[in-house]
Design a protein around this motif. Structure first.
Motif, PDB file in Angstrom:
ATOM      1  N   PRO A  20       1.156  -1.167  -0.047  1.00  0.00           N
ATOM      2  CA  PRO A  20      -0.192   0.421  -0.295  1.00  0.00           C
ATOM      3  C   PRO A  20       1.147   0.856   0.416  1.00  0.00           C
ATOM      4  CG  PRO A  20      -1.454  -1.292   1.382  1.00  0.00           C
ATOM      5  CD  PRO A  20       0.442  -1.892   1.249  1.00  0.00           C
ATOM      6  N   ILE A  21       2.404   1.157   0.585  1.00  0.00           N
ATOM      7  CA  ILE A  21       2.786   2.440   0.734  1.00  0.00           C
ATOM      8  C   ILE A  21       3.483   3.218  -0.668  1.00  0.00           C
ATOM      9  CG2 ILE A  21       4.966   1.808   1.868  1.00  0.00           C
ATOM     10  CD1 ILE A  21       5.172   3.632   3.619  1.00  0.00           C
ATOM     11  N   LYS A  22       3.711   1.758  -1.732  1.00  0.00           N
ATOM     12  CA  LYS A  22       4.255   2.548  -3.084  1.00  0.00           C
ATOM     13  C   LYS A  22       3.647   2.538  -3.589  1.00  0.00           C
ATOM     14  CE  LYS A  22       7.419  -1.481  -2.493  1.00  0.00           C
ATOM     15  NZ  LYS A  22       7.735  -2.963  -3.612  1.00  0.00           N
ATOM     16  N   LYS A  23       1.557   2.033  -3.483  1.00  0.00           N
ATOM     17  CA  LYS A  23       0.724   2.397  -4.414  1.00  0.00           C
ATOM     18  C   LYS A  23       0.570   3.917  -4.083  1.00  0.00           C
ATOM     19  CE  LYS A  23      -1.664  -1.884  -5.008  1.00  0.00           C
ATOM     20  NZ  LYS A  23      -2.951  -2.523  -5.054  1.00  0.00           N
ATOM     21  N   ASP A  24       0.653   4.749  -2.539  1.00  0.00           N
ATOM     22  CA  ASP A  24       0.532   6.106  -1.986  1.00  0.00           C
ATOM     23  C   ASP A  24       1.304   7.267  -1.392  1.00  0.00           C
ATOM     24  OD1 ASP A  24      -2.217   5.331  -2.339  1.00  0.00           O
ATOM     25  OD2 ASP A  24      -2.692   4.493  -0.008  1.00  0.00           O
ATOM     26  N   TRP A  25       2.972   6.462  -2.575  1.00  0.00           N
ATOM     27  CA  TRP A  25       3.550   7.329  -2.637  1.00  0.00           C
ATOM     28  C   TRP A  25       3.520   8.893  -2.188  1.00  0.00           C
ATOM     29  CZ3 TRP A  25       7.674   6.972   0.662  1.00  0.00           C
ATOM     30  CH2 TRP A  25       8.854   7.314   0.398  1.00  0.00           C
ATOM     31  N   ILE A  26       3.033   9.302  -3.701  1.00  0.00           N
ATOM     32  CA  ILE A  26       2.880  10.232  -3.646  1.00  0.00           C
ATOM     33  C   ILE A  26       2.223  11.360  -2.918  1.00  0.00           C
ATOM     34  CG2 ILE A  26       1.817  12.289  -5.181  1.00  0.00           C
ATOM     35  CD1 ILE A  26       2.519  10.382  -7.532  1.00  0.00           C
ATOM     36  N   ASN A  27       0.859  10.240  -2.114  1.00  0.00           N
ATOM     37  CA  ASN A  27       0.152  11.181  -1.584  1.00  0.00           C
ATOM     38  C   ASN A  27       0.766  11.168   0.291  1.00  0.00           C
ATOM     39  OD1 ASN A  27      -1.972  11.443  -2.798  1.00  0.00           O
ATOM     40  ND2 ASN A  27      -2.830   9.361  -2.590  1.00  0.00           N
TER      41      ASN A  27
ATOM     42  N   ASP B 191       3.789  10.280  13.368  1.00  0.00           N
ATOM     43  CA  ASP B 191       2.760  10.281  13.598  1.00  0.00           C
ATOM     44  C   ASP B 191       1.902   9.820  12.954  1.00  0.00           C
ATOM     45  OD1 ASP B 191       3.271  10.332  16.613  1.00  0.00           O
ATOM     46  OD2 ASP B 191       2.685  13.010  17.230  1.00  0.00           O
ATOM     47  N   PHE B 192       2.047  10.495  12.194  1.00  0.00           N
ATOM     48  CA  PHE B 192       1.418  10.934  10.118  1.00  0.00           C
ATOM     49  C   PHE B 192       2.207   9.138   9.461  1.00  0.00           C
ATOM     50  CE2 PHE B 192       1.573  11.887   5.715  1.00  0.00           C
ATOM     51  CZ  PHE B 192       0.551  11.391   5.272  1.00  0.00           C
ATOM     52  N   VAL B 193       3.258   9.365   9.597  1.00  0.00           N
ATOM     53  CA  VAL B 193       3.245   7.545   8.969  1.00  0.00           C
ATOM     54  C   VAL B 193       3.131   7.046   9.655  1.00  0.00           C
ATOM     55  CG1 VAL B 193       5.855   6.453   7.955  1.00  0.00           C
ATOM     56  CG2 VAL B 193       5.555   8.596   7.517  1.00  0.00           C
ATOM     57  N   LYS B 194       3.003   6.624  11.019  1.00  0.00           N
ATOM     58  CA  LYS B 194       3.646   5.814  11.680  1.00  0.00           C
ATOM     59  C   LYS B 194       1.352   5.399  12.521  1.00  0.00           C
ATOM     60  CE  LYS B 194       2.907   4.413  16.592  1.00  0.00           C
ATOM     61  NZ  LYS B 194       2.966   4.134  18.000  1.00  0.00           N
ATOM     62  N   ALA B 195       0.530   6.695  11.467  1.00  0.00           N
ATOM     63  CA  ALA B 195      -0.961   6.295  11.293  1.00  0.00           C
ATOM     64  C   ALA B 195      -1.287   5.127  10.441  1.00  0.00           C
ATOM     65  CB  ALA B 195      -2.034   7.489  11.719  1.00  0.00           C
ATOM     66  N   TYR B 196      -0.608   5.693   9.206  1.00  0.00           N
ATOM     67  CA  TYR B 196      -0.678   5.006   8.227  1.00  0.00           C
ATOM     68  C   TYR B 196       0.173   3.967   7.836  1.00  0.00           C
ATOM     69  CZ  TYR B 196      -0.384   4.404   2.901  1.00  0.00           C
ATOM     70  OH  TYR B 196      -0.198   3.575   2.270  1.00  0.00           O
TER      71      TYR B 196
ATOM     72  N   LEU C 270      -0.321   1.866  10.765  1.00  0.00           N
ATOM     73  CA  LEU C 270      -0.875   1.151  11.527  1.00  0.00           C
ATOM     74  C   LEU C 270      -1.964   0.439  11.119  1.00  0.00           C
ATOM     75  CD1 LEU C 270      -0.769   3.012  14.742  1.00  0.00           C
ATOM     76  CD2 LEU C 270       0.012   0.813  14.156  1.00  0.00           C
ATOM     77  N   GLY C 271      -2.064   0.824   9.778  1.00  0.00           N
ATOM     78  CA  GLY C 271      -3.580   0.760   8.764  1.00  0.00           C
ATOM     79  C   GLY C 271      -4.875   2.003   8.480  1.00  0.00           C
ATOM     80  N   PHE C 272      -4.548   3.052   9.166  1.00  0.00           N
ATOM     81  CA  PHE C 272      -5.138   4.420   9.201  1.00  0.00           C
ATOM     82  C   PHE C 272      -5.302   4.811   7.196  1.00  0.00           C
ATOM     83  CE2 PHE C 272      -5.123   4.594  13.122  1.00  0.00           C
ATOM     84  CZ  PHE C 272      -5.973   4.677  13.834  1.00  0.00           C
ATOM     85  N   ASP C 273      -6.016   5.434   7.040  1.00  0.00           N
ATOM     86  CA  ASP C 273      -6.334   5.706   5.106  1.00  0.00           C
ATOM     87  C   ASP C 273      -5.294   7.003   5.234  1.00  0.00           C
ATOM     88  OD1 ASP C 273      -8.688   7.486   3.312  1.00  0.00           O
ATOM     89  OD2 ASP C 273      -6.983   5.591   2.739  1.00  0.00           O
ATOM     90  N   VAL C 274      -4.707   7.437   4.525  1.00  0.00           N
ATOM     91  CA  VAL C 274      -3.788   8.217   4.111  1.00  0.00           C
ATOM     92  C   VAL C 274      -4.971   9.952   4.459  1.00  0.00           C
ATOM     93  CG1 VAL C 274      -2.959   9.834   2.395  1.00  0.00           C
ATOM     94  CG2 VAL C 274      -2.560   7.127   2.069  1.00  0.00           C
ATOM     95  N   ASN C 275      -6.144   9.466   3.886  1.00  0.00           N
ATOM     96  CA  ASN C 275      -6.971  11.081   3.757  1.00  0.00           C
ATOM     97  C   ASN C 275      -6.789  11.419   5.599  1.00  0.00           C
ATOM     98  OD1 ASN C 275      -6.542  11.308   1.318  1.00  0.00           O
ATOM     99  ND2 ASN C 275      -8.678  10.208   1.216  1.00  0.00           N
TER     100      ASN C 275
END
Length: 271
Positions: A105-112, A153-158, A160-165
């Motif tokens: 998932p992080i590869k797909k949402d890397w730009i976001n 905190d932003f990266v840790k939240a992602y 853990l499974g939270f959506d980028v938005n």
């Protein structure tokens, strides 16, 4: 015969006269010595002359005067110049580990993920594939002191499974936090009992989880036996209490009723 007797009497008288003279001489010597002692004792010794005055006492007392305690007041400091507000410290680095199931998932949402960290916070970001962690560090463009912690905190939240938005809200708001706990922290369950507890939290098609999220204004992630909640301090408490009651065996209907009461109170406080 008479002449001899007269001579003896004259010699005796002479001896007596000499003895009396010696006694008189001795007594006269003793009297003169006593008189001399009395004269010495009667003499008053005059005090030593010095230049000592009462002013000298004041000066001697005030050689090391104790400073008077000043009245306590708030200290006043001059205003800092504009250059002092800019951070001149060395660049700091953080490494946030990424779980294996979040690598794709992080590869797909890397730009976001990359854009908010660099544009909003002014951080430098890179992905370390060998260590499987995301590295962020401060740069000259970083102006906020807590930017590095917010980015972590932003990266840790992602991770853990939270959506980028949803995770981006951590960068834009200051009163959002992350809370994590496990089901075994509330009650020790095994086997089917643990599976049923997870099912009660999620509900049919995730209905219960969405209801708790919308009512408490939080975001919840169920990761096996771990539960992650993102929101404000008060909202996290409301969501956690609802989840704990579900784990302990409360029926969903009773939890919904409690959530309705809480949501109505929150609306009244907002008005």
């Amino acid at each position: 015969m008479v002449v001899a007797h007269v001579e003896q009497n004259t010699s005796a008288t002479k001896n007596r006269r000499s003895m009396t003279r010696k006694k008189k001489a001795r007594t006269a010597a003793n009297t003169t010595q006593v008189d001399g002692d009395e004269e010495m004792s009667s003499e008053v010794i005059p005090p030593l002359k010095s230049n000592h005055t009462p002013e000298d006492d004041d000066l001697m007392i005030e050689i090391n005067p104790t400073p008077a305690l000043e009245a306590s007041s708030a200290p006043s400091f001059p205003a800092l110049p504009a250059s002092a507000t800019q951070s001149t410290l060395k660049s700091e680095t953080r490494r946030i580990p990424i779980p294996p199931h979040r690598m794709t998932p992080i590869k797909k949402d890397w730009i976001n993920i990359f854009s908010p960290l660099t544009e909003i916070l002014g951080l430098q970001v890179r992905m370390n594939v060998q260590r499987r962690c995301l590295e962020i560090r401060t740069s000259k463009a970083t102006t906020e002191i807590g930017a590095l912690q917010k980015g972590a905190d932003f990266v840790k939240a992602y991770a853990l499974g939270f959506d980028v938005n949803d995770a981006i809200a951590l960068l834009r708001m200051d009163d959002l936090y992350l809370d994590s706990f496990e089901i075994k922290d509330v009650k020790t369950l095994h086997g089917d009992h643990l599976s049923r507890a997870i099912g009660r939290i999620a509900g049919q098609d995730g209905k219960t989880k969405f209801t708790i999220e919308n009512t408490s204004r939080t975001r919840i992630v169920l990761a096996d036996t771990k539960i992650h909640i993102m929101g404000s301090f008060q909202n996290i408490k409301i969501a956690r209490d609802a989840i704990v009651s579900l784990i302990l065996g409360s029926p969903p209907g009773k939890v919904y009723a409690g959530l309705r009461t809480v949501s109505s109170r929150m609306k009244q406080r907002a008005l």
